[in-house]
Scaffold this active site. Sequence first.
Site, short mmCIF file in Angstrom:
data_model
loop_
_atom_site.label_atom_id
_atom_site.label_comp_id
_atom_site.label_asym_id
_atom_site.label_seq_id
_atom_site.Cartn_x
_atom_site.Cartn_y
_atom_site.Cartn_z
CB CYS A 1 41.36 42.30 43.94
SG CYS A 1 40.62 40.80 44.58
NE ARG B 1 39.47 36.26 34.92
CZ ARG B 1 39.20 35.94 33.66
NH1 ARG B 1 38.94 36.86 32.78
NH2 ARG B 1 39.15 34.67 33.29
C1 UGA Z 1 41.19 40.82 39.88
C2 UGA Z 1 42.22 40.20 38.93
O1 UGA Z 1 41.75 40.26 37.57
C3 UGA Z 1 42.48 38.74 39.30
O2 UGA Z 1 43.52 38.20 38.46
C4 UGA Z 1 42.93 38.68 40.76
O3 UGA Z 1 43.13 37.33 41.18
C5 UGA Z 1 41.86 39.31 41.65
O4 UGA Z 1 41.64 40.67 41.24
C6 UGA Z 1 42.38 39.26 43.06
O5 UGA Z 1 43.38 39.94 43.33
O6 UGA Z 1 41.90 38.44 43.85
P1 UGA Z 1 38.50 40.77 40.08
O7 UGA Z 1 38.65 41.76 41.20
O8 UGA Z 1 37.60 39.60 40.27
O9 UGA Z 1 39.95 40.14 39.68
O10 UGA Z 1 37.97 41.60 38.85
P2 UGA Z 1 38.46 41.99 37.37
O11 UGA Z 1 37.74 41.19 36.38
O12 UGA Z 1 39.93 42.03 37.28
O13 UGA Z 1 37.89 43.51 37.29
C7 UGA Z 1 38.38 44.52 38.19
C8 UGA Z 1 37.74 45.84 37.90
O14 UGA Z 1 38.21 46.40 36.68
C9 UGA Z 1 36.20 45.78 37.75
O15 UGA Z 1 35.65 46.89 38.39
C10 UGA Z 1 35.98 45.83 36.25
O16 UGA Z 1 34.73 46.35 35.87
C11 UGA Z 1 37.12 46.75 35.84
N1 UGA Z 1 37.51 46.54 34.43
C12 UGA Z 1 38.13 45.39 34.04
C13 UGA Z 1 37.24 47.54 33.50
O17 UGA Z 1 36.67 48.61 33.83
N2 UGA Z 1 37.64 47.36 32.20
C14 UGA Z 1 38.27 46.22 31.79
O18 UGA Z 1 38.60 46.13 30.58
C15 UGA Z 1 38.51 45.21 32.74
#
Ligand code: UGA
Length: 423
Positions: A256, A151
């Site tokens: 992503c 992430r």
């Molecule tokens: C995501 C995946 O979590 C990673 O495992 C993956 O490697 C990566 O994409 C990728 O494909 O390269 P990332 O995009 O860094 O990672 O971000 P996340 O932490 O997963 O969050 C994604 C989105 O969901 C954000 O906008 C975040 O604010 C939102 N989110 C996440 C929520 O609104 N609520 C949550 O409980 C979790």
Amino acid sequence: MAEIAVIGAGYVGLTLAVGAANMGHDVTVGEADADRVADLRKGRCPLFEAGVGDLLREGLASGHLTFTTSNTDAVTAAEFVFLSLPTPSAADGSADLSTLMTVVDELAPHLGKRVLVLKSTVPVGTNRDVTERLRATGCPAPVISNPEFLREGTALADFMSPDHVVVGGDDPEIVAQIADLFNLDCPVTATDPMSAELVKYATNAYLATRVMMANSFADLCEVLGADIVAVTTGLGRDHRIGPHFLQPGPGFGGSCFPKDARALLDLGASHGLDFPILAAAVEVNAARQERMADQVMAAVDSVDNPVVALWGLAFKAGTDDTRESPALRIGEMLAERGVTVQAYDPEATAADPIEICESAVAATDGADVLVVATEWPEFTEVDMVEVATAMRGDLVVDLRNLLDTEQIRAAGLHLRGVGKPSS
Ligand code: UGA
């Protein structure tokens, strides 16, 4: 220890490179952007990513890490060649593989029997297509699919201590070599290339859909008068569900989830398969940002020359990345509708028409509404009495349920959270 080439110094490639060099491997990174290579050679890290800059400088000093603008030079000494290249959305939502395929063509005459490892998120079937492309040129290199699950914001920690590793390939011995390369103490799913490619998309699609489930529960809480915090706490305590990715907010963004959801929908459609659950998650996500902007607009309806303070531009805390950021999108929608948007983010920035301010309090100067759009912990440290004094209005719309209800109330402000009763 092995000789490794990494092609592409983005989040995935650079994290992999500095992590592998730290483990004692010799790593050469091929990166097309000459300015980026010049910075990296000087130990300047282009990513806002905890620990990556330190390991970059350590790798340069130890000699385990080198950078070049020539991909063919990068692979000369390598036994393993990792491709970590961008696969952005094309106009139709499919993954654009043009950069990846151009590099495959460029490397084909130089690979020989080196193992080519696909780290980029690629549509199911790409391993097969890359293999066929190489064979057509007489290149015998085995192709392995080894998707990355890190992430942004916690990239190095995720690379160094992953939950699991997925390696897909046709030759079990080579699959085992890649699985063992970084000596990671975690379960390994050794499988065929197609399944490995699909695990990556399935993970992101599942998590994106789960986030939208949490947001829909939050909507229900608002109309029913329930509290989403209690609901997700209870949900998360069921071990079949677990507590992660249930935080409601302005929707999912980043480089992503949106891109991979579109690519998976496109992949299904190209095989005549609908994926209505995922399609709904994408649709509801876009509508959510629109609705949140509508709610802020309704709050400033009767105000001349409305001003909104926007805390946060990054798509989540811990990163300076604003790609497909809900925070930025909401700010842009408000600005498009004639609102003056005064934004502050500890790391991210934005262009006109959003005005960037020097501090969280400065952003609230004369504001009718304060919108908290990214969950930066430092926002919880801001003196809400100072904010109340600086603002013209008294409404705080906390899209991340980040701020302390009592502090807001004590400062004489009115709080509207997500999935919670207003106070
Ligand atoms: C995501 C995946 O979590 C990673 O495992 C993956 O490697 C990566 O994409 C990728 O494909 O390269 P990332 O995009 O860094 O990672 O971000 P996340 O932490 O997963 O969050 C994604 C989105 O969901 C954000 O906008 C975040 O604010 C939102 N989110 C996440 C929520 O609104 N609520 C949550 O409980 C979790």
